[in-house]
Design an enzyme around this catalytic site. Structure first.
Site, PDB file in Angstrom:
ATOM      1  N   GLY A 139       2.114   0.834   5.277  1.00  0.00           N
ATOM      2  CA  GLY A 139       3.404   0.921   4.612  1.00  0.00           C
ATOM      3  C   GLY A 139       4.209  -0.327   4.908  1.00  0.00           C
ATOM      4  N   TRP A 164       2.261   6.612  -2.173  1.00  0.00           N
ATOM      5  CA  TRP A 164       3.688   6.475  -2.511  1.00  0.00           C
ATOM      6  C   TRP A 164       3.894   5.652  -3.779  1.00  0.00           C
ATOM      7  CZ3 TRP A 164       5.354  10.088   0.373  1.00  0.00           C
ATOM      8  CH2 TRP A 164       4.888  10.251   1.694  1.00  0.00           C
ATOM      9  N   GLU A 370      10.430  -0.020  -1.181  1.00  0.00           N
ATOM     10  CA  GLU A 370      10.326  -1.479  -1.297  1.00  0.00           C
ATOM     11  C   GLU A 370      10.805  -2.203  -0.046  1.00  0.00           C
ATOM     12  OE1 GLU A 370      11.275  -3.266  -5.025  1.00  0.00           O
ATOM     13  OE2 GLU A 370      10.719  -1.465  -6.120  1.00  0.00           O
TER      14      GLU A 370
END
Length: 390
Positions: A139, A164, A370
């Protein structure tokens, strides 16, 4: 040139074309998006037909070259469009931001032949994109991704799972980062993968606390075969491409956060004017007036930071630090403003009869996507004092 929207704040717009564009967006938001937002979010309905309308209206390719079907608009204007869409419904604003992000690798790093072949349909052909970088074990440490692409003649065969992914399972195309070499950032390449490619499947959408109308799902790549003609940029350049896209994408998230905060402030102000206690509107009480003033000040500061970063980008200057600052400040501001809006409405703010409880749940997501806001602080600090010692 300036424009005064419903909140009465003067906006600087660089051209008459931009003024007309923003008026069109506000009209679409008022007529087509806002009236259905609460009902469809509660039901978890993704408004695909709205994105078809936005595509036909030229709103899915605003910052891209008109030669390939884009709108040729500066980022300063594009971000104001995102704010308007997000103020009406965050699922729509975020969806446009993610779609724009998904086109970035091709628009910025594709060959002339690749852009001519694919960009017109992606920007104005009713298609919807997904950006596939994150994985369950990669991530914040995106360079640790494990999805692999192996060369097989003139093709690449992709295996792995992305996590995700906004628009996972409904996207028409995916920009995918996959490992083509050794470990680390230099072993990653970028690919443009059709959404209906054999071997590509989606898991059931994640069950989220907010943004229920925006599908987020894992994507499984099981022997997905992609021609080398769909590799974007040089082999091993994928991570640099991903980071370049994220710099711009963070501005999109910041603009969405400004729109969400604006919607929450508008609700709080309207309620404070109408709600009466002790024989007068609660807007008369100084404690509440100060709270609203702070909310408005934070919102304006976030908008200014966001648009200043956009102007740096439009001028071709380094905007990475400013983008991280804008994403950090605007999403933290959205969290504060939506929390305060719930407080202004009191018990009613905690019920689904008013949208502010939904805004609060949605704001939390913006602090994560983001690049978490902790990662934004890492980026900003590196610009200030250099990378960490090892």
């Amino acid at each position: 040139m300036s424009e005064s929207p419903a909140d009465g704040v003067e906006r600087r717009l660089p051209s008459d074309e931009a003024r007309e564009l923003l008026a069109l967006v506000r009209d679409i938001a008022r007529r087509e998006i806002a009236p259905r937002a609460a009902e469809e979010e509660a039901a978890g309905v993704f408004p695909r037909e709205l994105f078809t309308l936005l595509s036909r209206s030229g709103l899915l390719g605003l910052p891209y070259d008109p030669a390939y079907g884009g709108g040729g608009q500066p980022y300063e204007v594009y971000l104001q469009v995102l704010e308007e869409l997000a103020a009406a419904r965050l699922t729509v604003g975020l969806g446009v931001s993610v779609h724009t992000l998904s086109c970035h690798a091709l628009g910025g790093f594709g060959t002339e032949e690749q852009r001519a072949e694919h960009l017109p349909a992606m920007l104005g052909g009713g298609l919807l994109g997904a950006y596939c970088l994150s994985e369950a074990s990669a991530g914040s440490d995106a360079a640790a991704l494990r999805t692999r692409a192996v060369r097989d003649g003139d093709d690449w065969v992709i295996d792995g799972t992305k996590a995700w992914i906004t628009h996972g399972g409904i996207a028409d195309f995916c920009t995918v980062m996959a490992r083509t070499g050794g470990p680390g950032a230099r072993g990653i390449s970028a690919f443009l993968v059709p959404g209906d490619a054999p071997g590509l499947s989606a898991a059931p959408p994640e069950r989220k606390m907010g943004m229920k109308g925006s599908p987020t799902a894992q994507l499984h790549f099981d022997g997905v075969r992609v021609p080398d003609a769909r590799r974007l940029g040089a082999e091993g350049q994928g991570f640099a491409i991903a980071l370049a896209a994220l710099d711009s994408g963070r501005l999109g998230i910041a603009a969405c956060a400004v729109g969400l905060a604006r919607a929450a402030l508008d609700q709080a102000v309207a309620y404070a004017r109408e709600r009466r206690q002790f024989g007068r509107p609660i807007a008369d009480f100084q404690g509440l007036r100060f709270l609203l003033a702070d909310m408005a000040t934070q919102l304006e500061a976030g908008r200014a930071l966001c648009l200043e970063a956009a102007r740096l980008r439009d001028e071709g200057r380094d905007f990475g630090r400013s983008a991280a600052m804008a994403k950090l400040f605007c999403t933290d501001t959205a969290m504060r403003v939506t929390t305060d809006a719930v407080q202004v409405l009191g018990g009613y703010g905690y019920t689904a009869d008013f949208p502010v409880e939904r805004y609060l749940r949605e704001a939390k997501m913006l602090q994560i996507v983001e690049g978490t806001n902790q990662i934004q602080r890492v980026v900003i600090a590196r610009h200030l004092v250099g990378p960490e010692s090892r």
